[in-house]
Design a protein around this motif. Structure first.
Motif, PDB file in Angstrom:
ATOM      1  N   LYS A  99       0.153   3.564 -11.128  1.00  0.00           N
ATOM      2  CA  LYS A  99      -1.209   3.736 -10.426  1.00  0.00           C
ATOM      3  C   LYS A  99      -2.166   2.862 -10.774  1.00  0.00           C
ATOM      4  O   LYS A  99      -2.381   2.721 -11.897  1.00  0.00           O
ATOM      5  CB  LYS A  99      -1.557   5.194 -10.415  1.00  0.00           C
ATOM      6  N   ARG A 113       0.455   2.695  -3.421  1.00  0.00           N
ATOM      7  CA  ARG A 113      -0.807   3.643  -3.084  1.00  0.00           C
ATOM      8  C   ARG A 113      -1.940   3.527  -3.999  1.00  0.00           C
ATOM      9  O   ARG A 113      -2.432   4.297  -5.121  1.00  0.00           O
ATOM     10  CB  ARG A 113      -0.245   5.097  -3.022  1.00  0.00           C
ATOM     11  N   ARG A 128       0.622  -1.304  -0.007  1.00  0.00           N
ATOM     12  CA  ARG A 128       0.033   0.113   0.003  1.00  0.00           C
ATOM     13  C   ARG A 128       0.838   1.399  -0.071  1.00  0.00           C
ATOM     14  O   ARG A 128       0.680   2.224  -0.626  1.00  0.00           O
ATOM     15  CB  ARG A 128      -0.877  -0.018   1.274  1.00  0.00           C
TER      16      ARG A 128
END
Length: 254
Positions: A186, A37, A33
């Protein structure tokens, strides 16, 4: 996730699962995490207790890590038995890694092997646990969303478990098919509202399984916006007879 909620979740995992999974939840997942992210939408749609199926699109090997990392409860899924059968240090590391993310070993294949895999998923659900499945059956190599196989509907209809559709976005760029290490990209994980497919009919009905699966795949599509393939994700037919079986007989895919 609020600190108090995270603490309750960790305590629940530590008390109800094996030490390898608990260690993975405490160490591996927070690190993932922190580094990547991931954007998470709709976590509240995942029931915190009781049986539930997480039905997701499938674009990358990393999908089976992305889902456990962000799901607010322990989730199990099926993985090739070969990941657990290696020898030496490499085999040990593979086995520990897959156990740490909640994987359950099964033989891959059609027919009896496919039903055995579904039976394992049913056992997990009947223990009031969360079970993740990819209705497409295998990873999409071209980014399109393929037709769902009806095993997901069989599980939902035979256990009464609600289905939470999951949309994974960007995992194909994070770890493209054929690569061994993830990139710094991402990704988004979107949990849709739970679906009750019981109105379609019993698990013994092929029509009910097909309709329920189509409803689940439509919900996944609404989350990802992927181009629809309108076909099953499978290798080309080996011969004319196999092509006949697929296109003329149109046998149900589990």
């Amino acid at each position: 996730m609020p600190a108090e909620e995270e603490t309750r979740e960790t305590a629940d995992v530590a008390s109800s699962s094996g030490p390898v999974y608990a260690l993975g939840r405490l160490v591996l997942m927070p690190i993932a995490r922190l580094i990547y992210r991931p954007k998470v939408v709709g976590r509240k749609n995942v029931p915190r207790h009781g049986r539930v199926i997480l039905a997701s699109n499938h674009q990358s090997f990393i999908d089976s890590i992305a889902i456990p990392v962000v799901t607010p409860r322990r989730v199990q899924f099926l993985a090739k038995s070969t990941y657990f059968e290696g020898t030496g240090a490499k085999g040990w590391m593979s086995r520990v890694f897959f156990e740490s993310i909640g994987a359950v070993a099964v033989r891959r294949g059609a027919g009896a092997a496919a039903q055995e895999a579904l039976d394992e998923g049913k056992k997990i659900l009947e223990s009031e646990s969360a079970f993740a499945i990819y209705p497409e059956g295998t990873r999409s190599l071209d980014g399109r969303l393929y037709r769902g196989r009806t095993g997901v509907a069989w599980l939902a209809l035979s256990t009464g478990a609600p289905v939470v559709p999951v949309g994974l976005i960007g995992t194909d760029e994070l770890m493209p098919v054929g690569t061994k290490m993830p990139k710094l990209k991402k990704v988004s994980v979107v949990f849709g509202e739970p679906i009750d497919v019981s109105h379609h009919g019993p698990a013994t009905s092929g029509r009910a399984r097909r309709a329920a699966t189509d409803e689940i795949m439509a919900a996944i599509h609404a989350l990802t916006g992927q181009e629809l393939a309108h076909a099953y994700n499978e290798s080309p037919p080996a011969d004319a007879m196999e092509k006949f079986k697929r296109n003329i007989l149109r046998r149900e895919r589990f």
